[in-house]
Scaffold this active site. Structure first.
Site, PDB file in Angstrom:
ATOM      1  N   GLY A  81      -2.516   6.339  -5.080  1.00 51.73           N
ATOM      2  CA  GLY A  81      -1.158   5.798  -5.059  1.00 51.73           C
ATOM      3  C   GLY A  81      -0.674   5.403  -6.448  1.00 51.73           C
ATOM      4  O   GLY A  81      -1.334   5.664  -7.457  1.00 51.73           O
ATOM      5  N   GLN A  82       0.477   4.749  -6.476  1.00 45.10           N
ATOM      6  CA  GLN A  82       1.085   4.386  -7.759  1.00 45.10           C
ATOM      7  C   GLN A  82       0.144   3.521  -8.607  1.00 45.10           C
ATOM      8  O   GLN A  82       0.072   3.683  -9.823  1.00 45.10           O
ATOM      9  CB  GLN A  82       2.393   3.600  -7.520  1.00 45.10           C
ATOM     10  CG  GLN A  82       3.145   3.312  -8.814  1.00 45.10           C
ATOM     11  CD  GLN A  82       4.229   2.232  -8.671  1.00 45.10           C
ATOM     12  OE1 GLN A  82       4.329   1.563  -7.645  1.00 45.10           O
ATOM     13  NE2 GLN A  82       5.031   2.072  -9.692  1.00 45.10           N
ATOM     14  N   ASP A 104      -9.249   8.142  -0.824  1.00 45.95           N
ATOM     15  CA  ASP A 104      -7.892   8.249  -0.263  1.00 45.95           C
ATOM     16  C   ASP A 104      -7.969   9.244   0.884  1.00 45.95           C
ATOM     17  O   ASP A 104      -9.060   9.761   1.203  1.00 45.95           O
ATOM     18  CB  ASP A 104      -6.878   8.720  -1.338  1.00 45.95           C
ATOM     19  CG  ASP A 104      -5.463   8.189  -1.065  1.00 45.95           C
ATOM     20  OD1 ASP A 104      -4.923   8.489   0.015  1.00 45.95           O
ATOM     21  OD2 ASP A 104      -4.910   7.484  -1.913  1.00 45.95           O
ATOM     22  N   ARG A 106      -5.782  11.844   0.828  1.00 45.72           N
ATOM     23  CA  ARG A 106      -5.124  13.033   0.283  1.00 45.72           C
ATOM     24  C   ARG A 106      -6.056  13.705  -0.715  1.00 45.72           C
ATOM     25  O   ARG A 106      -7.001  13.088  -1.194  1.00 45.72           O
ATOM     26  CB  ARG A 106      -3.841  12.637  -0.452  1.00 45.72           C
ATOM     27  CG  ARG A 106      -2.825  11.961   0.423  1.00 45.72           C
ATOM     28  CD  ARG A 106      -1.551  11.706  -0.347  1.00 45.72           C
ATOM     29  NE  ARG A 106      -1.562  10.496  -1.125  1.00 45.72           N
ATOM     30  CZ  ARG A 106      -1.035  10.365  -2.346  1.00 45.72           C
ATOM     31  NH1 ARG A 106      -0.499  11.407  -2.951  1.00 45.72           N
ATOM     32  NH2 ARG A 106      -1.054   9.210  -2.982  1.00 45.72           N
ATOM     33  N   ASP A 122     -10.477   7.220   5.437  1.00 45.81           N
ATOM     34  CA  ASP A 122      -9.342   6.741   6.229  1.00 45.81           C
ATOM     35  C   ASP A 122      -9.630   5.288   6.588  1.00 45.81           C
ATOM     36  O   ASP A 122     -10.607   5.001   7.296  1.00 45.81           O
ATOM     37  CB  ASP A 122      -9.222   7.610   7.492  1.00 45.81           C
ATOM     38  CG  ASP A 122      -8.052   7.180   8.362  1.00 45.81           C
ATOM     39  OD1 ASP A 122      -7.461   6.110   8.101  1.00 45.81           O
ATOM     40  OD2 ASP A 122      -7.743   7.921   9.316  1.00 45.81           O
ATOM     41  N   TYR A 211       6.480  -4.743   6.850  1.00 39.61           N
ATOM     42  CA  TYR A 211       5.592  -4.786   5.676  1.00 39.61           C
ATOM     43  C   TYR A 211       5.184  -6.232   5.390  1.00 39.61           C
ATOM     44  O   TYR A 211       3.991  -6.548   5.240  1.00 39.61           O
ATOM     45  CB  TYR A 211       6.343  -4.192   4.490  1.00 39.61           C
ATOM     46  CG  TYR A 211       5.596  -4.157   3.175  1.00 39.61           C
ATOM     47  CD1 TYR A 211       4.373  -3.508   3.036  1.00 39.61           C
ATOM     48  CD2 TYR A 211       6.154  -4.752   2.036  1.00 39.61           C
ATOM     49  CE1 TYR A 211       3.728  -3.450   1.807  1.00 39.61           C
ATOM     50  CE2 TYR A 211       5.522  -4.689   0.806  1.00 39.61           C
ATOM     51  CZ  TYR A 211       4.307  -4.050   0.700  1.00 39.61           C
ATOM     52  OH  TYR A 211       3.671  -3.984  -0.523  1.00 39.61           O
ATOM     53  N   LYS A 215       1.467  -8.034   5.688  1.00 38.62           N
ATOM     54  CA  LYS A 215       0.829  -8.599   4.488  1.00 38.62           C
ATOM     55  C   LYS A 215       0.546 -10.089   4.657  1.00 38.62           C
ATOM     56  O   LYS A 215      -0.476 -10.585   4.193  1.00 38.62           O
ATOM     57  CB  LYS A 215       1.710  -8.344   3.264  1.00 38.62           C
ATOM     58  CG  LYS A 215       1.711  -6.886   2.818  1.00 38.62           C
ATOM     59  CD  LYS A 215       0.354  -6.487   2.265  1.00 38.62           C
ATOM     60  CE  LYS A 215       0.380  -5.117   1.628  1.00 38.62           C
ATOM     61  NZ  LYS A 215      -0.838  -4.797   0.878  1.00 38.62           N
ATOM     62  N   ILE A 241       6.328  -3.058  -9.136  1.00 38.93           N
ATOM     63  CA  ILE A 241       5.565  -2.574 -10.292  1.00 38.93           C
ATOM     64  C   ILE A 241       6.243  -1.329 -10.867  1.00 38.93           C
ATOM     65  O   ILE A 241       6.547  -0.381 -10.129  1.00 38.93           O
ATOM     66  CB  ILE A 241       4.108  -2.238  -9.892  1.00 38.93           C
ATOM     67  CG1 ILE A 241       3.451  -3.419  -9.153  1.00 38.93           C
ATOM     68  CG2 ILE A 241       3.306  -1.829 -11.120  1.00 38.93           C
ATOM     69  CD1 ILE A 241       3.292  -4.693  -9.940  1.00 38.93           C
TER      70      ILE A 241
END
Ligand code: NAD
Length: 405
Positions: A81-82, A104, A106, A122, A211, A215, A241
Site C-alpha cells: 500500500g501507500q 499482501d 496482491r 490474507d 472506517y 479503527k 499522509i
C-alpha cells in the site's frame, strides 16, 4: 551472526514459499485447522488452512548458535500500500532484508520481490497468518492491511471484515505468540462531536463512518488485550499522509496528493473537498520515522494509542502554497449544494491534533511542515514527469521509423 543472503536467493525463496501456501489452501480442511485453535480464536475468520509445510525459510542463524544476538523479525501486512513499501525499506535497512517479511494479497513488483522475502497473506485467514508467524519466527508485526475511508464507505461489509476481523486475528496471534503489534489508527477514529481544534489523545470519540468505527474498535480492543493479556500493542493515529512515489489507497485526504500530479501535468485540479476543509497532514518520511521510533521504543509506553501530526491546512491554503511555485495553477471546488460524499467524512474529522504525548513519550517530531512538503512533492513529481518524457522521446527516436531510417 545472521546469514547474508543475495537478492536472487530471496526472490526464489519467496517464490517457493508462496506456492504451497496458495495451492494448499484448497487442499486442506477447515476443520483440521480450526481444531488447533483456542475457543476464542474460533470466533475469528478461518477460511482455509494449510498443513503441508513449505520449505523452511532461509533465515536461521548460520553460526548455529541460538544464543547469538539477533535482530527482531518483523512481518508487515498490507505492505504494497501507500505506506507499506517505504516502511519495509526502512526496516530492512535497519535489520537486514531477511528479517523483514513483507506481505499482501496482491502481486509485488519484481523489484520489491528481489529486495527481501514477500509472502501472500490474507489477514482474514488466521491459520495462514499463524503459519507465517511460526515459519518465519516473527517477533513483531506492523499491521497495515486495511480499507481506507472512502473505499470502506463504499463497501462497509468488506471493511468490517478486513479492518476488524483482520485486526482481531493479528491481536490474537500477538497474544498466543507474544508478538509486539503495531497497528495504526487514524484521525477518522474521531467523530463529529469530537473537539475540532488541537484534539487531544483522550476525548469524545463517536465516529460516524465505517472506517472510523472499525479503527476505534481496534484501538479499544488493543488496549483491552494489553491490560488483560499483556500484549505489547502500539498504535498512532495517523493524519492524511502525502507521498510522491506511492499512490494513496482511497482515503479522504487523497486530494492532497492528487493535487500535485494535476498541478504539474495539467495546471488545473478539480478538488472534491470544499476550499475551507482543514485537515491534519504529514509527509510520508515523517510517518515512517515516527512509526519506526514508536515501534522500536524498547519498553511499552504509558499509552497504547497516540496522536501524531505535522501540519494542518485547507485546500485553499495548499493551493496558495503551490501557486508560489506554479503561479498559473488553478483549482475548482464542488458546488456547495451537491458535495462529494467525502465532504461529510472530512467534516467529521478534526482540523488539528494535539500530539504532545507522543512528543513526550517517544520523541515524536516531524521534519516537514507544509512549505517544505509542497516543494518536495513538486520536485519529485516534476522529476517523474521528466523521466516519463525522456522514455517517450527515446521510444520515438529508437522506434520503427528511426530503425527504418
Ligand atoms: P493502502 O490502502 O494503500 O494499502 C492497504 C493494503 O492492504 C493494500 O496493499 C491492500 O492490498 C492490502 N489488503 C487489503 N485487503 C487485504 C487482506 N484481506 N489481507 C491482506 N492485505 C489486504 O493503505 P495505506 O495508506 O498504506 O495505509 C496503511 C495503514 O495506515 C492502514 O491501516 C490505514 O488505515 C492507516 N492510515 C493511513 C493513512 C493514509 O493517509 N495513507 C492515514 C491514516 C491511517
Amino acid at each position: 551472526m545472521l546469514r547474508t543472503t543475495t537478492a536472487s536467493m530471496w526472490a526464489s525463496s519467496a517464490r517457493i514459499l508462496r506456492q504451497p501456501l496458495s495451492s494448499t489452501t484448497t487442499r486442506f480442511s477447515r476443520t483440521a485447522a480450526v481444531s488447533s485453535l483456542s475457543a476464542s480464536t474460533r470466533l475469528f475468520s478461518v477460511s482455509a488452512a494449510a498443513s503441508s509445510p513449505p520449505p523452511p525459510p532461509q533465515h536461521y542463524n548460520s553460526t548455529n548458535n541460538a544464543a547469538a544476538p539477533r535482530h527482531p523479525r518483523v512481518l508487515v501486512t498490507g505492505s504494497l500500500g501507500q505506506l507499506g513499501s517505504g516502511l519495509v525499506k526502512e526496516l530492512r535497512s535497519m535489520y537486514g532484508n531477511e528479517n523483514v517479511v513483507a506481505s499482501d494479497i496482491r502481486k509485488a513488483p519484481e523489484e520489491f520481490m528481489a529486495s527481501g522475502p514477500f509472502v501472500y497473506a490474507d489477514v482474514m485467514n488466521y491459520s495462514m497468518l499463524e503459519r507465517i508467524v511460526v515459519d518465519w519466527r516473527i517477533d513483531w508485526v506492523v499491521h497495515y492491511s486495511a480499507l481506507l475511508s472512502a473505499v470502506a464507505e463504499k463497501n462497509p461489509a468488506l471493511a468490517l471484515s478486513v479492518n476488524m476481523t483482520g485486526f482481531q486475528n493479528m491481536l490474537e496471534l500477538a497474544k498466543v505468540h507474544r508478538l509486539r503489534l503495531y497497528s495504526p489508527s487514524t484521525i477518522g477514529a474521531f467523530g463529529p462531536s469530537t473537539p475540532k481544534d488541537n484534539t487531544p489523545d483522550l476525548t469524545i470519540m463517536r465516529p460516524n463512518t465505517i472506517y472510523g468505527i472499525t479503527k476505534l474498535h481496534n484501538e479499544l480492543l488493543g488496549e483491552y488485550y494489553r491490560e488483560k493479556f499483556g500484549v505489547d500493542f502500539r498504535s498512532a493515529r495517523y493524519p492524511g499522509i502525502l507521498s510522491a512515489d506511492t499512490p494513496p489507497g482511497g482515503g479522504t485526504t487523497d486530494y492532497a496528493v492528487d493535487i500535485f500530479h494535476h498541478a504539474i501535468r495539467t495546471g488545473h485540479y478539480d478538488c472534491f473537498l470544499s476550499k475551507d476543509t482543514r485537515l491534519p497532514m504529514m509527509y510520508l518520511s515523517d510517518c515512517i520515522k515516527g512509526t519506526v521510533d514508536h515501534l522500536t521504543y524498547p519498553t511499552p509506553l504509558p499509552q497504547s494509542v497516540y496522536n501524531i501530526a505535522a501540519c494542518s491546512f485547507t485546500p485553499a491554503e495548499l493551493t496558495a502554497e503551490i501557486q508560489k511555485h506554479l503561479p498559473h495553477f488553478t483549482i475548482s471546488y464542488p458546488d456547495a449544494a451537491r458535495p462529494d460524499f467525502r465532504q461529510a467524512i472530512a467534516d467529521s474529522w478534526p482540523g488539528s491534533l494535539d500530539d504532545s504525548m507522543a512528543r513526550r513519550d517517544f520523541g515524536w517530531k516531524e521534519e516537514f511542515g507544509m512549505e517544505r512538503m509542497v516543494k518536495l512533492m513538486l520536485d519529485k513529481i516534476q522529476a517523474q514527469v521528466n523521466a516519463e518524457k525522456k522514455v517517450a522521446s527515446s521510444t520515438v527516436t529508437n522506434g520503427p521509423a528511426a530503425m527504418a531510417a
